[in-house]
Design an enzyme around this catalytic site. Structure first.
Site, PDB file in Angstrom:
ATOM      1  N   ARG A 126       0.801  -1.234   0.000  1.00 33.14           N
ATOM      2  CA  ARG A 126       0.000   0.000   0.000  1.00 33.14           C
ATOM      3  C   ARG A 126       0.833   1.283   0.000  1.00 33.14           C
ATOM      4  O   ARG A 126       0.300   2.375  -0.124  1.00 33.14           O
ATOM      5  CB  ARG A 126      -0.967  -0.007   1.190  1.00 33.14           C
ATOM      6  CG  ARG A 126      -2.176  -0.881   0.923  1.00 33.14           C
ATOM      7  CD  ARG A 126      -3.049  -0.984   2.148  1.00 33.14           C
ATOM      8  NE  ARG A 126      -2.524  -1.947   3.109  1.00 33.14           N
ATOM      9  CZ  ARG A 126      -2.997  -2.108   4.351  1.00 33.14           C
ATOM     10  NH1 ARG A 126      -3.973  -1.349   4.784  1.00 33.14           N
ATOM     11  NH2 ARG A 126      -2.478  -3.022   5.144  1.00 33.14           N
TER      12      ARG A 126
ATOM     13  N   GLN B 243      13.108 -14.137   5.463  1.00 37.30           N
ATOM     14  CA  GLN B 243      11.889 -14.949   5.419  1.00 37.30           C
ATOM     15  C   GLN B 243      11.522 -15.050   3.940  1.00 37.30           C
ATOM     16  O   GLN B 243      11.070 -14.077   3.343  1.00 37.30           O
ATOM     17  CB  GLN B 243      10.759 -14.273   6.211  1.00 37.30           C
ATOM     18  CG  GLN B 243       9.498 -15.124   6.293  1.00 37.30           C
ATOM     19  CD  GLN B 243       8.313 -14.364   6.887  1.00 37.30           C
ATOM     20  OE1 GLN B 243       8.261 -13.137   6.859  1.00 37.30           O
ATOM     21  NE2 GLN B 243       7.336 -15.106   7.396  1.00 37.30           N
TER      22      GLN B 243
ATOM     23  N   ARG C   8      28.286  26.069   3.341  1.00 38.22           N
ATOM     24  CA  ARG C   8      28.472  24.657   2.993  1.00 38.22           C
ATOM     25  C   ARG C   8      29.500  24.004   3.907  1.00 38.22           C
ATOM     26  O   ARG C   8      30.147  24.678   4.710  1.00 38.22           O
ATOM     27  CB  ARG C   8      28.861  24.557   1.514  1.00 38.22           C
ATOM     28  CG  ARG C   8      27.703  24.968   0.583  1.00 38.22           C
ATOM     29  CD  ARG C   8      28.154  25.054  -0.852  1.00 38.22           C
ATOM     30  NE  ARG C   8      28.886  23.866  -1.254  1.00 38.22           N
ATOM     31  CZ  ARG C   8      29.691  23.792  -2.313  1.00 38.22           C
ATOM     32  NH1 ARG C   8      29.867  24.873  -3.085  1.00 38.22           N
ATOM     33  NH2 ARG C   8      30.308  22.678  -2.616  1.00 38.22           N
TER      34      ARG C   8
ATOM     35  N   ALA D 112      31.161  43.200  -2.783  1.00 43.97           N
ATOM     36  CA  ALA D 112      30.103  42.505  -3.527  1.00 43.97           C
ATOM     37  C   ALA D 112      30.664  41.893  -4.798  1.00 43.97           C
ATOM     38  O   ALA D 112      31.490  42.500  -5.478  1.00 43.97           O
ATOM     39  CB  ALA D 112      28.989  43.478  -3.870  1.00 43.97           C
TER      40      ALA D 112
HETATM   41  C1  UD1 Z   1      -0.916  -8.337  13.555  1.00 46.20           C
HETATM   42  C2  UD1 Z   1      -1.438  -9.233  14.671  1.00 46.20           C
HETATM   43  C3  UD1 Z   1      -2.708  -8.606  15.276  1.00 46.20           C
HETATM   44  C4  UD1 Z   1      -2.400  -7.206  15.760  1.00 46.20           C
HETATM   45  C5  UD1 Z   1      -1.801  -6.373  14.630  1.00 46.20           C
HETATM   46  C6  UD1 Z   1      -1.341  -5.057  15.145  1.00 46.20           C
HETATM   47  C7  UD1 Z   1      -0.822 -11.502  14.014  1.00 46.20           C
HETATM   48  C8  UD1 Z   1      -1.310 -12.784  13.455  1.00 46.20           C
HETATM   49  N1  UD1 Z   1      -1.732 -10.531  14.121  1.00 46.20           N
HETATM   50  O1  UD1 Z   1      -1.912  -8.357  12.549  1.00 46.20           O
HETATM   51  O2  UD1 Z   1      -3.172  -9.391  16.363  1.00 46.20           O
HETATM   52  O3  UD1 Z   1      -3.604  -6.607  16.257  1.00 46.20           O
HETATM   53  O4  UD1 Z   1      -0.659  -7.037  14.048  1.00 46.20           O
HETATM   54  O5  UD1 Z   1      -0.939  -4.252  14.077  1.00 46.20           O
HETATM   55  O6  UD1 Z   1       0.312 -11.392  14.371  1.00 46.20           O
HETATM   56  N2  UD1 Z   1       5.338  -9.772   8.935  1.00 46.20           N
HETATM   57  C9  UD1 Z   1       6.446 -10.497   8.534  1.00 46.20           C
HETATM   58  N3  UD1 Z   1       6.276 -11.673   7.904  1.00 46.20           N
HETATM   59  C10 UD1 Z   1       5.037 -12.203   7.648  1.00 46.20           C
HETATM   60  C11 UD1 Z   1       3.905 -11.443   8.039  1.00 46.20           C
HETATM   61  C12 UD1 Z   1       4.088 -10.246   8.690  1.00 46.20           C
HETATM   62  O7  UD1 Z   1       7.573 -10.061   8.756  1.00 46.20           O
HETATM   63  O8  UD1 Z   1       4.967 -13.280   7.062  1.00 46.20           O
HETATM   64  C13 UD1 Z   1       5.532  -8.475   9.614  1.00 46.20           C
HETATM   65  C14 UD1 Z   1       5.026  -7.342   8.753  1.00 46.20           C
HETATM   66  O9  UD1 Z   1       6.089  -6.764   8.034  1.00 46.20           O
HETATM   67  C15 UD1 Z   1       4.457  -6.379   9.771  1.00 46.20           C
HETATM   68  C16 UD1 Z   1       4.086  -7.240  10.973  1.00 46.20           C
HETATM   69  O10 UD1 Z   1       4.749  -8.474  10.786  1.00 46.20           O
HETATM   70  O11 UD1 Z   1       5.441  -5.478  10.216  1.00 46.20           O
HETATM   71  C17 UD1 Z   1       2.595  -7.424  11.136  1.00 46.20           C
HETATM   72  O12 UD1 Z   1       2.094  -8.096  10.025  1.00 46.20           O
HETATM   73  P1  UD1 Z   1       0.650  -7.845   9.460  1.00 46.20           P
HETATM   74  O13 UD1 Z   1       0.385  -8.803   8.389  1.00 46.20           O
HETATM   75  O14 UD1 Z   1       0.460  -6.414   9.199  1.00 46.20           O
HETATM   76  O15 UD1 Z   1      -0.231  -8.266  10.749  1.00 46.20           O
HETATM   77  P2  UD1 Z   1      -1.675  -7.791  11.038  1.00 46.20           P
HETATM   78  O16 UD1 Z   1      -2.610  -8.484  10.147  1.00 46.20           O
HETATM   79  O17 UD1 Z   1      -1.751  -6.311  11.084  1.00 46.20           O
END
Ligand code: UD1
Ligand code: CA
Length: 456
Positions: free
Chosen positions: A15, A73, A331, A378
């Site tokens: 996004r 990952q 600078r 100047a």
């Molecule tokens: C997650 C939580 C939710 C919480 C919310 C808060 C879980 C399952 N859910 O949901 O309970 O309320 O955050 O914002 O944990 N990421 C990885 N690898 C992955 C997936 C995610 O590194 O495979 C990282 C993302 O970069 C991000 C963070 O984990 O920084 C959260 O991932 P996201 O998918 O946004 O979780 P939410 O659905 O928001």
């Protein structure tokens, strides 16, 4: 107890609609991930692991100054899966603290509190009360208030969706317990992902203590998914920064029109007009006044010096009681002593300007050593570059450089010397004497203007 910190940062950040990985987008001039790493550093953890996915090389290069282990990952299969990738790097720590690369404003105070209240618990959660909890995982507690599990929005019943206490994602866990729980979580949920949040139900099942606390303010746990949220957090950050400076004795003409992208060390009675931007590390001594629309980067300004509107100062040092601008550009390695005056459309680079010396209009001074009490007229230019090499211009104390002079370096102007206006000086000029190089002015008495030929 030894501590390992894991920062989850493998999300795609779709996004943001950007080629730049989300965690490298700047907030207050610094990548989101660097904010999180700085918070982690303040805890003096024994090991820091960043789980990355997209743009790995770019992210690592941008944060090369930080001492951390990078773990890839390969496919994004959820927060639980992400943490599993980091476990081998955390084999030697007692506790693991989980942070997020796109939640930049988490404070070290909140993290310390989370660690403290979890000292005797196998799991500690950071939760928050939200008026609109939609989208977040909900904290399910038993009637006695003990945490039972976390249910994700998409898996929650309507009744569970009414719960306003949400999971911020931040947690700390005993390393051994965490490893055993992560080995047991499954991906049989609405998103087909391994949810880190599922460890909570396993902890409750195992009967271990689960502690929880809340952040100082909601901005600390607000994640960034798009540029609208990025701008909102930027404003919150700037609002706090401005407030802190004002409480410490800095006058801001309008705190909403001030931007801190680094660190400002300001002594008492410093005043900043609107639209001042501070970058890197800036030091302003007592009584410094900065006019509107100035950019100050990695510089230090002495007591009671006034910077007038529209100046750009980068890597320069200015003494006390100086007057700079309006419209001046200093600078890197410009060193201006006390009582110097630098006026409009003057550019100064790698030059020392001695006490009380002045360059008030339309001038370029580069690679020069200029003494005290010098007057630069100047339009003076130090011709420091021959297309290949840079050369030095030296100007002694109390010299007077007439307007529109070109000083062709390497060249030296003696103390007390006067250079006639419009001169091109390519050989050294002696002290205390007038040197000039320009053709003599002549007037031709018999000359008359040409007349238009009569038309036939
Ligand atoms: C997650 C939580 C939710 C919480 C919310 C808060 C879980 C399952 N859910 O949901 O309970 O309320 O955050 O914002 O944990 N990421 C990885 N690898 C992955 C997936 C995610 O590194 O495979 C990282 C993302 O970069 C991000 C963070 O984990 O920084 C959260 O991932 P996201 O998918 O946004 O979780 P939410 O659905 O928001
Ligand atoms: Ca999210």
């Amino acid at each position: 107890m030894t501590l390992g910190v894991v920062i989850l940062a493998a999300g795609l950040g779709k996004r943001m609609c950007s080629k730049l990985p989300k965690v490298l987008h700047p907030l207050a001039g610094k990548p989101l991930l660097a904010h999180v790493l700085d918070a982690a550093n303040s805890l003096a953890a024994d090991c820091q692991v960043v789980v990355f996915g997209h743009g790995g090389a770019q992210v690592q290069a941008a944060l090369a100054d930080y001492n951390c282990v990078w773990v890839k990952q390969e496919t994004q299969q959820g927060t639980g899966h992400a943490l599993m990738q980091a476990l081998p790097a955390l084999a030697n720590v007692d506790r693991v603290l989980v942070l997020y690369g796109d939640v930049p404003l988490i404070s070290s105070a909140t993290l310390r509190r989370l660690l403290a209240i979890s000292a005797n618990a196998a799991l500690g959660l950071l939760t928050a009360e939200l008026c609109n909890p939609s989208g977040y995982g909900r904290i399910i507690r038993d009637p006695a208030g003990r945490v039972l599990r976390i249910v994700e929005q998409r898996d929650a019943t309507l009744a569970e969706q009414e719960i306003s206490e949400v999971n911020t994602g931040f947690l700390v866990a005993d390393q051994t317990w965490l490893a055993s729980w992560l080995a047991q979580i499954k991906n049989d949920n609405a998103q087909g992902e391994y949810y880190l949040t599922d460890v909570v139900a396993l902890a409750a099942r195992d009967g271990v203590a689960i502690a929880s606390t809340q952040p100082g303010c909601l901005a600390e746990v607000t994640g960034i998914n798009d540029r609208v949220q990025l701008a909102e957090l930027e404003r919150i950050y700037q609002h706090h920064a401005a407030e802190e400076l004002m409480r410490a004795g800095v006058t801001l003409a309008d705190p909403a029109r001030f931007d801190l992208r680094g660190v400002l060390h300001a002594a008492s009675d410093v005043s900043l007009d609107i639209n001042v931007i501070i970058e890197g590390e800036v030091r302003l001594a007592t009584g410094v006044r900065v006019g509107s629309n100035c950019v100050l980067k990695n510089c230090s300004i002495g007591e009671n010096t006034e910077i007038f509107a529209n100046c750009v100062i980068d890597g320069a040092e200015v003494g006390a009681n100086a007057r700079i601008g309006p419209f001046a550009r200093l600078r890197p390695a410009a060193q201006l002593a006390d009582d110097t005056h630098v006026g409009n459309f003057v550019e100064i680079k790698k030059t020392t300007l001695g006490r009380g010396s002045k360059a008030n209009h339309l001038t370029y001074l580069g690679d020069a050593e200029i003494g005290a009490g010098v007057n630069i007229g100047a339009g003076t230019i130090t011709c420091n570059y021959d297309g290949v090499n840079k050369s030095l211009t030296q100007i002694g104390d109390a010299a007077f450089i007439g307007s529109n002079s070109a000083l062709v370096a390497p060249v030296s102007i003696g103390a007390g010397a006067t250079i006639g206006a419009g001169s091109v000086i390519s050989r050294d000029a002696p002290a205390q004497q007038l040197t000039l190089s320009r053709s003599r002015q002549t007037t031709i008495p018999s000359w008359s203007r040409p007349q238009k030929k009569p038309v036939k």
